[in-house]
Design an enzyme around this catalytic site. Structure first.
Site, PDB file in Angstrom:
ATOM      1  N   SER A 136      61.862 -36.381 -53.671  1.00 11.13           N
ATOM      2  CA  SER A 136      61.085 -35.081 -53.978  1.00 11.13           C
ATOM      3  C   SER A 136      59.440 -35.665 -54.428  1.00 11.13           C
ATOM      4  O   SER A 136      59.228 -37.172 -54.935  1.00 11.13           O
ATOM      5  CB  SER A 136      61.049 -34.526 -55.359  1.00 11.13           C
ATOM      6  OG  SER A 136      60.068 -34.046 -54.949  1.00 11.13           O
ATOM      7  N   GLU A 169      58.217 -42.641 -58.794  1.00  6.73           N
ATOM      8  CA  GLU A 169      58.807 -44.348 -58.182  1.00  6.73           C
ATOM      9  C   GLU A 169      58.497 -45.217 -56.787  1.00  6.73           C
ATOM     10  O   GLU A 169      59.091 -44.822 -56.302  1.00  6.73           O
ATOM     11  CB  GLU A 169      60.384 -43.512 -59.098  1.00  6.73           C
ATOM     12  CG  GLU A 169      60.647 -43.213 -59.887  1.00  6.73           C
ATOM     13  CD  GLU A 169      62.058 -41.993 -59.924  1.00  6.73           C
ATOM     14  OE1 GLU A 169      62.759 -42.606 -58.830  1.00  6.73           O
ATOM     15  OE2 GLU A 169      62.383 -41.725 -60.473  1.00  6.73           O
ATOM     16  N   HIS A 227      71.880 -34.011 -69.348  1.00  6.07           N
ATOM     17  CA  HIS A 227      71.275 -32.888 -68.429  1.00  6.07           C
ATOM     18  C   HIS A 227      70.302 -32.476 -66.989  1.00  6.07           C
ATOM     19  O   HIS A 227      69.170 -33.014 -67.763  1.00  6.07           O
ATOM     20  CB  HIS A 227      70.556 -31.730 -69.798  1.00  6.07           C
ATOM     21  CG  HIS A 227      71.129 -32.044 -70.382  1.00  6.07           C
ATOM     22  ND1 HIS A 227      70.922 -30.777 -71.900  1.00  6.07           N
ATOM     23  CD2 HIS A 227      72.775 -31.742 -71.316  1.00  6.07           C
ATOM     24  CE1 HIS A 227      71.356 -30.124 -72.858  1.00  6.07           C
ATOM     25  NE2 HIS A 227      72.262 -31.302 -72.241  1.00  6.07           N
ATOM     26  N   PRO A 230      61.857 -41.145 -52.586  1.00 10.22           N
ATOM     27  CA  PRO A 230      62.742 -40.633 -53.436  1.00 10.22           C
ATOM     28  C   PRO A 230      63.062 -38.742 -52.957  1.00 10.22           C
ATOM     29  O   PRO A 230      62.007 -38.672 -51.371  1.00 10.22           O
ATOM     30  CB  PRO A 230      62.288 -40.054 -54.751  1.00 10.22           C
ATOM     31  CG  PRO A 230      60.085 -39.689 -54.103  1.00 10.22           C
ATOM     32  CD  PRO A 230      60.746 -41.511 -52.638  1.00 10.22           C
ATOM     33  N   GLU A 235      67.473 -48.398 -60.847  1.00 11.84           N
ATOM     34  CA  GLU A 235      68.686 -47.914 -60.229  1.00 11.84           C
ATOM     35  C   GLU A 235      68.115 -48.791 -58.869  1.00 11.84           C
ATOM     36  O   GLU A 235      69.197 -48.956 -57.580  1.00 11.84           O
ATOM     37  CB  GLU A 235      68.561 -46.799 -60.408  1.00 11.84           C
ATOM     38  CG  GLU A 235      67.604 -45.901 -59.957  1.00 11.84           C
ATOM     39  CD  GLU A 235      66.932 -46.163 -61.205  1.00 11.84           C
ATOM     40  OE1 GLU A 235      66.866 -46.188 -62.082  1.00 11.84           O
ATOM     41  OE2 GLU A 235      66.521 -44.911 -61.077  1.00 11.84           O
ATOM     42  N   GLU A 272      61.489 -41.972 -68.175  1.00 16.03           N
ATOM     43  CA  GLU A 272      61.294 -42.719 -66.867  1.00 16.03           C
ATOM     44  C   GLU A 272      59.806 -42.801 -66.359  1.00 16.03           C
ATOM     45  O   GLU A 272      59.120 -43.290 -67.174  1.00 16.03           O
ATOM     46  CB  GLU A 272      62.854 -42.173 -65.999  1.00 16.03           C
ATOM     47  CG  GLU A 272      62.677 -43.279 -64.621  1.00 16.03           C
ATOM     48  CD  GLU A 272      63.988 -42.493 -63.766  1.00 16.03           C
ATOM     49  OE1 GLU A 272      64.397 -43.102 -63.298  1.00 16.03           O
ATOM     50  OE2 GLU A 272      63.753 -41.406 -63.537  1.00 16.03           O
TER      51      GLU A 272
END
Lengths: 695, 695
Positions: free
Chosen positions: A204, A180, A407, A202, A501, A495
């Protein structure tokens, strides 16, 4: 669908059809693309190093580049190799995808299989398989069973990509945990993946060296468009590409693990993923290429039409990113309530939307990122008290809206492995067939990374188990797509890039060129669940300091430009009220009969036309970076003799991604294939067009 | 709401405030409008004939005109009258309408009541009541109880309207059965209502003399706009106006009956309907006038909000006019099936439409116009076998869509009177609250006409009975509206003009100027159920030889321009698919807080702005005749300091009612009261605008 195996082609025959290897070695072998424009040569040099080179239109695009491995025992496949066998053959088939950018995919290539052997002990035998298509090539290492070798413990794969010049590159860092990141555009020699300035941080992220992730897209000084990636990544580690700025070279660098010496351990027989090089004169040629999916195995799941269903979906999701509601139950602003879900189902029913995603429905969100508490915190079966899961599922079914489960594992993978059967069993009981999985955070077991072999195998095991429960997977925090959707068509989207977002986070909005970057990089690899459709561009009153760097119409265009078989309709319903532009979202399908890129330049703009699956309607999306664009496009992809009602959604004359993002016009007219489509995109804007045949 | 009775004003006071009667008679009385611009004078002349005249801005618009009656016994109220009493008073109130073009209506007038007596036997006593408003005046005859006179059997009413010049008139013939004629524009002296060339020939039409119907609208050479009509038509015959071309005069001519000598028989005490003259400097002033409704009695039904509900509705209706389906069951193309009704309910649910009309649901349609069979053919309770009435009602209720019943009587009125209780009782059992009535054909009992006293009383009895069953009436083939919706607010809409269906009939399409004619004539009288919303303008493939003479956007504009609290969404759902312009129909309400006419000329064009009831959104509709129009309009009706999202639906630059009717543009922008709204209407086109306040 037709399958046509052609007889193997001897090298002499290859020479006859005009292949002129640059290599002068005695063992040089060549194979050309069906149209002859791409030529692959491979040989061993004087030291016995296996090398390949690639020519396009007779000019080298990959200079002679070495192939090999290093192993954890200190040994290597490096030099002292000899070619012991050479086979060529041609292959052509057309196969049908259950869903996709196109229904029928042509898979036509010439293949060169060179079998090599180490001249010295341990005398490992392997085959280099090169498949050369008109739109690029893929190659892989294939290790057959052989005496005395049970498994290879790979310290690294050392596949090189040496460029003829210092190409312009569109890249993200070779992060072992996260994709990302914003794409950067630099010359290869100027790539600095360790400079985290401007990078998202992020939960991680692990960037251990100056490497890039794939797909990495390039433009040479000759105007050749290249994109490097891999296909069919199974039971192996993800490949990053280490930057050698001096030599204008990238070299494979696999994602590792802190739990093992090896980066990948493979029992024989095995094949690596295909290392892919898409090659095109035009930027759009990269998009229209089917190379990645062609280099995957055929569908292993058979007919999935009973449960894998392309659709648009709404969700209890964006409101949490806007901070209107929360995933967690505590605090009094819980989003996932039965009432909220039913309202969204009603909204979906009215607007040709067939799915509803509900996040924050299950217990555990109060402290889900707590490093001490992540393991075992989610059980994927226990709903919060204000959410009646069965009732929402029932109500949705009554209204024709499928509930998409969620989930989130918080990367406690071992917990999920333990509980997956219970989670999928509950879905089976409720007749639910799609789940969005999420793996935010550092992987548990500690020491593993999102993109290493252990996780690759985990991701695959989810598809396999889900298939048994007739469940489709929309994976977030996934492994990158490498075309395995062909093999596992329940891999419906994922993704693996900066999505919508980020626009609600501070600081973090995607810049105007983000989508034109995505289309030519991440999206070449496969569908992305970007979650388009924000109409409240300025995010007021929820996030007064944030906004989308986009026009409203550009959000429409994403439904065409960013292919995914499931497409979110992301904004709060009230922002669609009274907006005629919402008609485009109602109308646009998620599954296509054919797709064509009409124009584009990497990172700047793109226009794509797609025909709906099983129908005659066409949809066109066009997006720009921060520059305005004027296009005059032929509609000659339309059939002769038919008229179409055209509805064009365009940025208003004074629209601008920042100053006036919501001003738009809609124009309804009648066109034929002889018409010229004029598109005017605002700075940071887009255009969307629907074409419906009329009598 | 306030009521303020002012003390009676003596004539001398009237003189003091600047009224200068033209009449020189000793008994001349005067009353002026509150703003003083309209003056009414009344006197008796030397022969004792009662006369009135009307001045506007000091100039005569009605020259001295006689008042009176002739009776069936040969007697008359004509001359030899004397004024025996004169009373003046002022009145002002603001009352609230349960639904309407505006919520609050100002009712402010000065009233002159002159009591006259025949100087000779029988010495009848009556009062002439004149109410003079700023927007016109009304007057009526009031007969008190008096000795020896039980009832008056009126051969005709002889009220004259004598004009100062030969005004331009927009008129339809004085048809005793049918209002469904195209408006003609001629000078008063050139009116020829007996020339049926180009007239529609409906099933029932009776034009006995050269007279016109009301409202008849006029433009004088001084630029004064007039419209003549009547208000509160109850227990009396409808008034036509006989043309006296030589004297530039119209004279009341009541609708008669072949069953009685009288045209009206009225037991004392009684009052005639108000004879109304709307007067305005501008054409739009006629539209904004509340004169007609003000001259009706207040609401007699109390709170009707539980069952009278403004709404949009779909229907099984247009498809029959298109000949796709039939009203009749026999023949295999029955439209009113349970399945078809449910499909439409689903469509309505998705599109903010709250009603469903189903025609052809009940037995009798096989030979409904058969002159031998009409009586008793419909029972209004027995459904065809493929239509499950209760199930459709139930399904609609579940989905939030109210089933609108349909009672076609084929003008067998006596049958309907007999069966109304059963029909309304069934509706009560099914919890249904709205019915469309229809009375196509010659009236039974034979000898009566649609617009005579017997039918006026029938129409009223339907409202009264329906109110007991809590049912609202949408009357087709009605008596003309005269504002009784104020008294009976269950009179929710009606036909009484050429509606949409003529566009599907051959020959018969409404010409481009039909709507600009309607707005300034029929619509002045009250709501019309025109049934707008055709998107398939060319009616292909159903009626290849017919079409609407309209653009698609003009159809949108009708939802604003042609006021009705129930508005059909008339086209087949498939023609709305993929049309962003349908958003306007989804959004436009049917009930208004306030309304303002922004511009217009009779028969040429009109632009009306309305604010939604109980909200801040505004909607604007504009329509033209066959000429293109360019308007630049101020939005200064918007409040200070507010921004609005404006969505403008406009004809495309090359749109044309015949050559290119469906080309349109939609523009979305942000405006304030300081903005200028530019509207460009195509020939035969329109414009529609939605304004939604934003933060």
């Amino acid at each position: 669908m037709t399958k046509a195996f052609k007889p193997r082609l001897p090298l002499s025959a290859a020479a006859l059809i005009g292949l002129f290897p640059v290599f002068q070695s005695a063992d040089a072998a060549s194979v050309a693309s069906p149209n002859g424009e791409i030529v692959l040569n491979c040989d061993t040099d004087a030291a016995g190093i296996a090398r390949y080179e690639v020519l396009f239109h007779g000019k080298p695009v990959i200079l002679p580049s070495a192939l090999g491995f290093s192993f954890t025992d200190g040994s290597a496949i490096a030099d002292k190799l000899e070619i012991v066998d050479e086979v060529q053959h041609s292959f052509s088939e057309t196969y049908e995808l259950p869903w996709g950018e196109r229904r029928l995919v042509e898979n036509t290539y010439n293949e060169l299989e060179l079998t090599l052997r180490q001249k010295e002990a341990p005398g490992l035998l392997f085959t280099l398989a090169f498949r050369v298509y008109d739109d690029g090539l893929g190659f892989r290492y294939e290790f057959p069973e052989q005496n005395g070798v049970k498994a290879l413990e790979i310290a690294d794969e050392n596949t090189q990509f040496r460029f003829a010049d210092d190409p312009m590159c569109w890249w993200i860092p070779g992060d072992w945990d996260c994709y990302e990141h914003l794409y950067k555009k630099t010359r290869l020699s100027e790539i600095d993946a360790l400079d985290r300035e401007g990078l998202n941080k992020p939960l991680s992220s692990t960037i251990p060296e100056n490497s890039v992730d794939t797909p990495v897209t390039m433009l040479t000084s000759d105007g050749v468009h290249l994109s490097l990636h891999e296909a069919s990544l199974l039971n192996y580690s993800g490949m990053t590409l280490r930057v050698n700025p001096q030599e204008h070279m990238l070299q494979s660098s696999l994602v590792g693990s802190r739990r093992t010496e090896w980066k990948a351990r493979c029992e024989l027989p095995f094949s690596t993923p295909w290392r892919t090089i898409q090659i095109s004169d035009t930027a759009g040629g990269l998009i229209d290429s089917c190379l990645i999916i062609n280099l995957n195995e055929p569908n292993k799941l058979g007919d999935v039409s009973d449960y894998v269903r392309p659709m648009k979906y709404v969700g209890i999701w964006w409101e949490m990113h806007l901070d209107r509601n929360t995933w967690a139950y505590e605090g009094g602003r819980h989003g996932a309530t039965t009432e909220n879900a039913k309202k969204l189902i009603d909204f979906a029913t009215k607007n040709n939307i067939e799915g509803l995603l509900v996040e924050g429905w299950n217990t555990g969100w109060e402290n889900w990122t707590d490093p001490e508490a992540r393991e075992g915190i989610f059980d994927f079966t226990t709903a919060y008290p204000d959410y009646d899961l069965a009732e929402v599922a029932r109500y949705g079914k009554e209204k024709g809206v499928e509930l998409i489960m969620h989930h989130e594992t918080s990367a406690a993978i071992t917990t999920y492995i333990d509980r997956m059967d219970a989670a999928f069993g509950l879905m089976r009981d409720l007749d639910l067939h799609c789940v969005k999985t999420g793996h935010v955070g550092d992987i548990i077991p500690v020491g593993e990374y999102h993109h290493g072999q252990w996780m690759v195998n985990f991701y695959q095991s989810v598809y396999e188990k889900a298939a048994k429960y007739r469940i489709a997977i929309n994976a977030h925090e996934p492994i990158k797509p490498t075309g395995i959707r062909r093999t596992y068509p329940n891999a419906i989207s994922r993704e693996g890039a900066r999505g919508q977002e980020y626009n609600a986070w501070s600081p973090g909005s995607n810049p105007p060129d983000h989508v034109p970057n995505l289309v030519y990089t991440r999206l070449l690899a496969g569908p992305m669940d970007y979650t388009p459709g924000v109409f409240n561009i300025k995010l007021k009153p929820y996030k007064p300091d944030n906004q989308l760097n986009s026009t409203l119409v550009k959000e429409l265009a994403l439904y065409v430009v960013l292919y995914s078989p499931i497409q979110m309709v992301v904004d709060l319903p009230e922002y669609y009220e009274g907006e005629p532009a919402f008609q485009f979202i109602r109308d646009v399908p998620c599954d296509w009969e054919e797709s064509h890129t009409l124009n584009g330049e990497v990172g700047q703009y793109v226009t794509i036309a797609r025909r709906e699956r099983g129908g005659d309607a066409w949809f066109i999306g066009s997006v720009s970076d921060e520059k305005p664009r004027h296009f005059e496009l032929k509609l000659d992809f339309l059939p002769e003799g038919k008229s179409y009602r055209m509805v064009k959604y365009a940025d208003a004359e004074d629209a601008h991604w920042d100053k006036n993002p919501c001003a738009y016009t809609v124009t309804r007219s009648v066109v034929t294939r002889d018409s010229v489509l004029t598109l005017d995109l605002a700075p940071g804007g887009g255009a969307a067009v629907a074409l419906e045949p009329i009598d």
